[in-house]
Design an enzyme around this catalytic site. Sequence first.
Site, PDB file in Angstrom:
ATOM      1  N   MET A   1      75.714  31.054  39.703  1.00 38.46           N
ATOM      2  CA  MET A   1      76.698  30.742  39.797  1.00 38.46           C
ATOM      3  C   MET A   1      77.354  31.317  39.202  1.00 38.46           C
ATOM      4  O   MET A   1      78.267  31.494  37.907  1.00 38.46           O
ATOM      5  CB  MET A   1      76.535  29.392  38.007  1.00 38.46           C
ATOM      6  CG  MET A   1      77.191  27.626  39.011  1.00 38.46           C
ATOM      7  SD  MET A   1      77.922  27.939  37.542  1.00 38.46           S
ATOM      8  CE  MET A   1      79.473  28.745  36.766  1.00 38.46           C
ATOM      9  N   PRO A   2      78.422  32.262  39.634  1.00 40.75           N
ATOM     10  CA  PRO A   2      79.746  32.817  39.716  1.00 40.75           C
ATOM     11  C   PRO A   2      80.838  31.783  39.366  1.00 40.75           C
ATOM     12  O   PRO A   2      80.938  30.488  39.914  1.00 40.75           O
ATOM     13  CB  PRO A   2      80.137  33.279  40.806  1.00 40.75           C
ATOM     14  CG  PRO A   2      78.922  33.385  41.798  1.00 40.75           C
ATOM     15  CD  PRO A   2      78.359  32.583  41.650  1.00 40.75           C
TER      16      PRO A   2
END
Length: 128
Positions: A1-2
């Site tokens: 999850m950037p």
Amino acid sequence: MPLVRISFQTGKTQAWRQAVSDAVQQAMVETIGVPPADRFHVLSEHAPGFLMIDPTFFDVARSDDPLIVQITLRAGRTDDQKRALYRRITDRLADNPGVRPQDVMISLVENALVDWSFGEGVAHYVPA
């Protein structure tokens, strides 16, 4: 999850902002295995004079219209993956919406699974 933070000067259209977000997201999907729907982008506009970027650092001829991409992500990507990500982001931004490659600065900030909470005060990747 950037978590992606994109900074640029004021005056850009909604279509331009969307194209920038799309370019960065697609590059992450193509090079570092981010799922297509895993999009968390914060776009920030700055008045002239609020982005202080050296115009020639590392002998890169930058204009007065910089674009900064900072990506916070879990540690573990290889150097080759990171290099591919930088190149793909820059190429996609050049294609649409037409950002000069010299004006794109990218920084990665790596962290661990426990460093993420998606709400409710819970470390979702590392439950108690």
